[in-house]
Design an enzyme around this catalytic site. Structure first.
Site, PDB file in Angstrom:
ATOM      1  N   HIS A 266      -7.757  -5.508  -0.316  1.00 47.76           N
ATOM      2  CA  HIS A 266      -6.589  -4.668  -0.068  1.00 47.76           C
ATOM      3  C   HIS A 266      -5.607  -5.314   0.907  1.00 47.76           C
ATOM      4  O   HIS A 266      -4.405  -5.093   0.800  1.00 47.76           O
ATOM      5  CB  HIS A 266      -7.031  -3.306   0.462  1.00 47.76           C
TER       6      HIS A 266
ATOM      7  N   ASP B  68     -10.022  -4.946  -4.308  1.00 48.20           N
ATOM      8  CA  ASP B  68      -9.432  -3.893  -3.475  1.00 48.20           C
ATOM      9  C   ASP B  68     -10.302  -2.648  -3.573  1.00 48.20           C
ATOM     10  O   ASP B  68     -10.404  -2.038  -4.645  1.00 48.20           O
ATOM     11  CB  ASP B  68      -8.007  -3.598  -3.961  1.00 48.20           C
TER      12      ASP B  68
ATOM     13  N   SER C 152       0.832  -1.196   0.000  1.00 46.50           N
ATOM     14  CA  SER C 152       0.000   0.000   0.000  1.00 46.50           C
ATOM     15  C   SER C 152       0.879   1.262   0.000  1.00 46.50           C
ATOM     16  O   SER C 152       1.647   1.472  -0.944  1.00 46.50           O
ATOM     17  CB  SER C 152      -0.963  -0.036   1.188  1.00 46.50           C
TER      18      SER C 152
END
Length: 252
Positions: free
Chosen positions: A230, A200, A104
């Site tokens: 995610h 996601d 991320s």
């Protein structure tokens, strides 16, 4: 689990970290770069520590300042601070070439490290990479009231699927603009594997496609995983992360 070790950056921030040794051969080590408001105790970081130990690879996981066990308040931090933390940790706590695994926000940080520490980066694996998210996701998604709140009270709260709301500061947004990476080509002269889930809801698949478009290199692959979210932390997803690192190792 052993207590974290600690190191102090030139800026006076104390970083907590765990480092495990390798077999002493010439293979690269692995560094995990976590996400926004996450820490080094997450599923992916712990999995990678065990996975690297099984292969005899050096491994480093750490908390950015304001995260986990490191010093500082999260609200005081920004992308520039956390990139400084990562650069210092990699420079001081590892030797030789390293494969960066960025999750991320850590994907954004890893791209900044590829620019700053190009001679130390042997490869890159990103997981739901979120480069430039402060500008292209947060700021772009703010309405007039939220932008006014940033101007007047220096912060705004956003809902989170992971617990308490995210408090986004004006400093985070403004500093993020100084570290954008997708406005120009992104040179990546080493093996790169980009992993992204189709389910996601935090980072759109279009971000992965934009990163692939901007990336410049001879060995760059993007893999979408149908149904993965995610977190990308199911046993199947964790196995794919390991496989991606093995692909990078095989191309050294």
């Amino acid at each position: 689990m052993s207590d974290a070790e600690r190191i102090t950056t030139p800026q006076g921030r104390e970083l907590a970290y765990h480092k495990t040794g390798g077999a002493g051969d010439t293979r690269p080590g692995v560094v995990f770069l976590g996400g926004f408001k996450s820490d080094m105790q997450g599923t992916k970081a712990i999995f990678l520590e065990s996975w690297c130990a099984g292969l005899g690879l050096p491994f480093l996981r750490f908390d950015y300042s304001g995260h986990g066990e490191s010093s500082g308040a999260f609200l005081d931090g920004c992308i520039g601070d956390w990139a400084e933390d990562a650069e210092f940790a990699i420079s001081e706590l590892t030797t030789g070439p390293q494969i960066l695994v960025g999750s991320s926000m850590g994907g954004w940080i890893s791209l900044l490290m590829a620019r700053r520490l190009a001679d130390r980066v042997a490869g890159l694996v990103t997981i739901a990479a979120a480069p430039d998210f402060t500008e292209d996701s947060m700021w772009a998604g703010f309405d007039k009231a939220q932008r006014l709140a940033l101007e007047m009270v220096q912060q705004v709260s956003l809902p989170s699927d992971y617990g308490e709301p995210y408090v986004i500061t004006r400093r985070l947004i403004e500093d993020g603009r100084d570290h954008l990476v997708l406005r120009d080509p992104v040179p990546l002269g080493f093996p790169v594997r980009l992993l992204h889930g189709t389910a996601d809801t935090d980072v759109a698949m279009s971000v992965a496609l934009r990163l692939l478009d901007k990336a410049v290199g001879e060995d760059i692959h993007l893999r979408f995983v149908k149904g993965a979210d995610h977190r990308f932390s199911t046993p199947e997803c964790l196995s794919l992360i390991g496989s991606a690192i093995e692909e990078v190792l095989a191309r050294q």
